[in-house]
Design a protein around this motif. Structure first.
Motif, PDB file in Angstrom:
ATOM      1  N   ASP A 133       5.357  91.094 -71.929  1.00 30.26           N
ATOM      2  CA  ASP A 133       6.360  92.154 -72.064  1.00 30.26           C
ATOM      3  C   ASP A 133       7.726  91.560 -72.376  1.00 30.26           C
ATOM      4  O   ASP A 133       8.107  90.520 -71.840  1.00 30.26           O
ATOM      5  N   THR A 156      10.561  93.808 -72.505  1.00 30.69           N
ATOM      6  CA  THR A 156      11.587  94.758 -72.064  1.00 30.69           C
ATOM      7  C   THR A 156      12.085  94.471 -70.653  1.00 30.69           C
ATOM      8  O   THR A 156      13.194  94.856 -70.285  1.00 30.69           O
ATOM      9  N   TYR A 188      10.642  95.805 -68.118  1.00 26.00           N
ATOM     10  CA  TYR A 188      10.285  96.970 -67.314  1.00 26.00           C
ATOM     11  C   TYR A 188       8.768  97.158 -67.297  1.00 26.00           C
ATOM     12  O   TYR A 188       8.068  96.842 -68.265  1.00 26.00           O
ATOM     13  N   ARG A 207       9.531 101.785 -68.049  1.00 26.93           N
ATOM     14  CA  ARG A 207       9.999 101.750 -69.437  1.00 26.93           C
ATOM     15  C   ARG A 207      10.128 103.142 -70.040  1.00 26.93           C
ATOM     16  O   ARG A 207      10.621 103.296 -71.158  1.00 26.93           O
ATOM     17  N   GLN A 226      10.915 104.393 -77.671  1.00 21.54           N
ATOM     18  CA  GLN A 226      10.914 103.302 -78.645  1.00 21.54           C
ATOM     19  C   GLN A 226       9.682 103.396 -79.542  1.00 21.54           C
ATOM     20  O   GLN A 226       9.739 103.132 -80.746  1.00 21.54           O
TER      21      GLN A 226
END
Length: 356
Positions: free
Chosen positions: A75, A77, A79, A84, A126
């Motif tokens: 990952d 991010t 999160y 996320r 996203q």
């Protein structure tokens, strides 16, 4: 919800645990394994005892004690799978708002546990800027007097922070004549609207859904005004799981979706404790059940309902013995069971299609 076990000492763990109460190991949830894992420091990350993983990272929201999940391997991010999907969070410098946000995260993570168990499609903003699932946790503005309303709009779910105030939530429950009002209930209801868009409208199930829930093209604004002006029909319990479900087919679907999640997750918890109900006075066996199956894998909705009715009759009776409200103050009529069956079919079809 399941019970879990600490891999370091064998102690029972609960979903919200941050540490094992027996051996002191830090613990975290592994979403791809759907299990809690004892973890140990591993450089800048953590090693997971559940799967012998290395270099895993805790969600960034663990810094605020608002999350106990690990991020996916690779990952970028920072999160976890649940966090996320966050958009706006409250003012975390305010201790009251921080405490409220933590309560919201507890409910949200229980929601995502179920969604992940069924392998339901989950896109972030996203992934899908127009319709990705996103949560805004907003506080009322004391300066302008603006009040935040909980609701859904094209994948954006707004949860009012004031719902974490037990007194305010109870006031609203009484004002609206509701038998039940919880944070988890809000999350499950609102995400039902999202999955109506994704699984019903987007999944080519509109005609089938309308045959069960009615014509969703009825003007929503007019239906809302009529509901609050006239209330629910006198015989609403024959066809709806709640009075609010009578307002519009969209709300009927979302309410039914929420109750389906209530039933499945609670039955799983009952199964984890090996619960069975066998009243001595029940000569016909209608109030008896042994919950020894995985409700997330039930082939037929009637298996869920046949276990749920005796279980809730028993739990409601126990609550009354303590002077508390019923655990489940609702009636499942044949028409409501048929609606639950439609939701059951939706999630089962997705789960079967996404099996490796």
């Amino acid at each position: 919800m399941k019970l879990f076990v600490c891999q370091a000492c064998g102690n029972v763990l609960y979903f919200e645990n941050r540490a094992c109460e027996r051996c002191g190991h830090r613990v975290a949830f592994l979403p791809e394994k759907e299990t809690m894992s004892a973890i140990e420091p591993d450089g800048e990350g953590w090693a997971t005892l559940a799967d012998k993983g290395r270099g895993r990272m805790l969600c960034r929201n663990a810094e605020y004690d608002a999350c106990n999940w690990l991020t996916d391997a690779g990952d970028s991010t920072g999160y976890c799978r649940a966090c996320r999907h966050n958009g706006i969070v409250p003012d975390l410098s305010d201790p009251v708002q921080l405490a409220g946000w933590r309560e919201l995260e507890v409910a949200k993570h229980r929601l995502f546990y179920s969604l992940i168990r069924w392998k339901l499609p989950l896109q972030t903003r996203q992934d899908n800027p127009e319709h990705g699932l996103i949560f805004n946790f907003l506080a009322d503005d004391p300066n302008s007097g603006q009040k935040i309303l909980t609701g859904h709009d094209n994948g954006l779910i707004t949860i009012a922070l004031t719902e974490t105030d037990d007194i305010e939530r109870e006031r609203r429950r009484l004002e609206m004549g509701e038998p039940y009002r919880t944070l988890l209930g809000h999350f499950r209801h609102e995400v039902g609207h999202y999955f109506w868009d994704v699984l019903v409208q987007g999944g080519g199930k509109l005609d089938e859904c309308r045959a069960v829930f009615g014509d969703d093209t009825v003007d929503y604004g007019q239906a809302l005004q009529r509901h609050y002006a006239e209330g629910a029909p006198a015989d609403w319990q024959q066809n709806y799981v709640s009075a609010y479900a009578t307002m519009h087919p969209w709300e009927d679907f979302a309410e039914t979706w929420a109750h389906y999640l209530h039933i499945v997750d609670t039955l799983e918890m009952a199964a984890e404790f090996g619960m069975e109900v066998r009243p001595k006075v029940d000569r016909d066996g209608e109030l008896s059940t042994r919950i020894r199956f995985n409700p997330y894998e039930a082939q037929d909705v009637h298996r869920l309902v046949d276990a749920w009715l005796p279980f809730t009759f028993a739990m409601n009776s126990v609550n009354r013995a303590m002077g508390l409200r019923d655990l489940y103050p609702f009636i499942l009529s044949p028409a409501v069971v048929a609606k639950l069956g439609f939701v059951h079919g939706l999630v089962r079809d997705v789960a079967k299609a996404r099996k490796p």
